[in-house]
Enzyme design. Structure first.
Site, PDB file in Angstrom:
ATOM      1  N   HIS A 131      89.514  43.748  78.085  1.00  8.07           N
ATOM      2  CA  HIS A 131      89.753  45.144  77.674  1.00  8.07           C
ATOM      3  C   HIS A 131      90.163  45.248  76.204  1.00  8.07           C
ATOM      4  O   HIS A 131      90.198  46.350  75.652  1.00  8.07           O
ATOM      5  CB  HIS A 131      90.851  45.791  78.524  1.00  8.07           C
ATOM      6  CG  HIS A 131      90.507  45.936  79.969  1.00  8.07           C
ATOM      7  ND1 HIS A 131      89.381  46.599  80.396  1.00  8.07           N
ATOM      8  CD2 HIS A 131      91.138  45.487  81.093  1.00  8.07           C
ATOM      9  CE1 HIS A 131      89.332  46.562  81.730  1.00  8.07           C
ATOM     10  NE2 HIS A 131      90.371  45.879  82.170  1.00  8.07           N
ATOM     11  N   ASP A 168      84.572  40.769  86.688  1.00 11.99           N
ATOM     12  CA  ASP A 168      85.873  41.396  86.940  1.00 11.99           C
ATOM     13  C   ASP A 168      85.609  42.793  87.521  1.00 11.99           C
ATOM     14  O   ASP A 168      84.615  43.430  87.188  1.00 11.99           O
ATOM     15  CB  ASP A 168      86.641  41.501  85.618  1.00 11.99           C
ATOM     16  CG  ASP A 168      88.064  41.987  85.795  1.00 11.99           C
ATOM     17  OD1 ASP A 168      88.980  41.144  85.801  1.00 11.99           O
ATOM     18  OD2 ASP A 168      88.267  43.217  85.921  1.00 11.99           O
ATOM     19  N   HIS A 170      86.921  45.507  86.870  1.00 10.29           N
ATOM     20  CA  HIS A 170      86.987  46.546  85.837  1.00 10.29           C
ATOM     21  C   HIS A 170      85.876  46.358  84.803  1.00 10.29           C
ATOM     22  O   HIS A 170      85.438  45.228  84.556  1.00 10.29           O
ATOM     23  CB  HIS A 170      88.342  46.494  85.121  1.00 10.29           C
ATOM     24  CG  HIS A 170      89.512  46.655  86.043  1.00 10.29           C
ATOM     25  ND1 HIS A 170      90.232  45.579  86.514  1.00 10.29           N
ATOM     26  CD2 HIS A 170      90.054  47.766  86.588  1.00 10.29           C
ATOM     27  CE1 HIS A 170      91.207  46.030  87.306  1.00 10.29           C
ATOM     28  NE2 HIS A 170      91.116  47.347  87.369  1.00 10.29           N
TER      29      HIS A 170
HETATM   30 ZN    ZN Z   1      90.229  43.541  86.085  1.00 11.60          ZN
END
Ligand code: ZN
Length: 371
Positions: A131, A168, A170
């Site tokens: 991220h 992942d 996300h």
């Molecule tokens: Zn994640």
């Protein structure tokens, strides 16, 4: 067994987060414990980590961002306590240095597959990275470990085409931002959608300029399960990797899509992760590209540890017999999670429709996806 290396060190537990935080130092302890109990314990080779240099961080991050973090690091050290960078990303007195060690560990892993006989490597470090954006920490991430490694591989090690796969739960929004216009690094993410980060990771976010078509998002509905992830992999990931012909494959290896994970709802079983890892190994064998995995999320300690070890065991199998042995070990009842694995029937239509939408969209850029 195929030679596999790992970057891990007790110091990565010194990056502290508040007690309630899912991204805890115990995650690495659980992985290490499971690894020591496995048949890889005496096989896997430990790699040292190193502090990443500032100019290496600047391959993907803005120098002003690093300077701003250095100031916050000063504050954390002076106050001798953990400070919040944003709602969910924290800096303890050791974090800045540990985050730099995490990135450096990734670079050592890339070098280990480039120069040594290792066919794959697992970077078991924290904080995670996918991220982290060019100028922003975000979602437990400080520096984008995998992005620095990919840029380093292209700029300093002579790799021409680096494939980043991200499973992942996300969306790897930071990695997407960093390589959005870059065809030498192809980014492909399978993730729950809609989810965190909000509104991020729809398939029309497909790159810009020369990088158009080299940013591939496969947004999957909540509850996709093993069948759906494997279907998406077979329909989109495998053909694209064959057409791209990468000389290096990097994996954002998050395990928060696991059925036991407290954050994600994607219901992949440990068996499912072993099967995804097998497909990854098949792609590595087919293209000759070596594989380096970077730990991202995964917040149920048992599920995380089991799935990381499953990934490594699959990647280190050197024959079909050995692969079969590894897979059977996860399918046997004494290794079951006790929960009913999802075959995906309930969601099959929705998932298959989404895969078809994504295939159609990217057939504008990839011949392999055309009927
Ligand atoms: Zn994640």
């Amino acid at each position: 067994m195929r030679p596999i290396s790992i970057v891990q060190h007790e110091d990565f537990r010194l990056h502290e987060t508040p007690g309630y935080h899912p991204e805890s130092p115990e995650r690495l302890a659980a992985i290490d414990e499971a690894l020591q109990k496995s048949d890889l314990a005496n096989e896997v080779v430990q790699l040292k980590s190193r502090m990443v240099k500032e100019d290496e961080l600047c391959l993907v991050h803005d120098p002003a961002y690093i300077e701003q973090l250095a100031k916050r690091d000063q504050q954390a050290k002076e106050r001798n306590r953990t400070i919040g960078l944003d709602g969910d990303t924290f800096l303890s007195p050791a974090s800045f240095d540990i985050a730099k060690m995490a990135v450096g560990g990734g670079l050592n892993a890339i070098e280990s597959v480039k120069n040594d006989h290792f066919l794959s490597s697992f970077v078991s470090v924290r904080p995670p990275g996918h991220h982290a954006r060019i100028r922003h920490h975000m979602g437990f991430c400080i520096f984008n470990n995998i992005a620095v490694a990919a840029r380093y591989a292209v700029d300093h090690l002579g790799y021409k085409r680096v494939m980043i796969l991200d499973w992942d739960v996300h969306h790897g929004n930071g990695t997407q931002e960093i390589f959005y216009s870059e065809p030498a690094v192809c980014f492909l993410s399978l993730h729950q959608f809609p989810f965190y980060p909000r509104n991020s990771g729809w398939f029309t976010e497909d790159g810009d300029g020369e990088g158009k078509g080299f940013n591939i998002n496969i947004p999957l509905p909540e509850g996709t399960g093993d069948r759906g992830y494997l279907a998406a992999w077979d329909a989109i990931v495998t053909p694209i990797v064959h057409e791209y012909e990468p000389d290096l494959i990097l994996l954002s290896a998050g395990y928060d899509a696991h059925i036991d994970d407290p954050l994600g709802q994607q219901r992949i079983t440990t068996v499912g992760f072993a099967m995804l890892a097998q497909r990854l190994l098949d792609l590595s064998n087919a293209t000759g590209a070596k594989v380096v995995c970077f730990l991202e999320g995964g917040y149920d300690l048992t599920a995380l540890a089991e799935s990381v070890v499953a990934t490594m065991r699959v990647l280190s199998a050197d024959s079909e017999e050995r692969s079969a042995e590894v897979h059977v070990s996860y399918i046997m009842p004494n290794n079951a999670t006790g929960k009913q694995p999802v075959t995906g029937d309930r969601f099959a239509n929705e998932v298959d429709d989404r895969i078809e939408q994504v295939r159609k969209h990217f057939s504008n850029y990839w011949k392999c996806l055309r009927p």
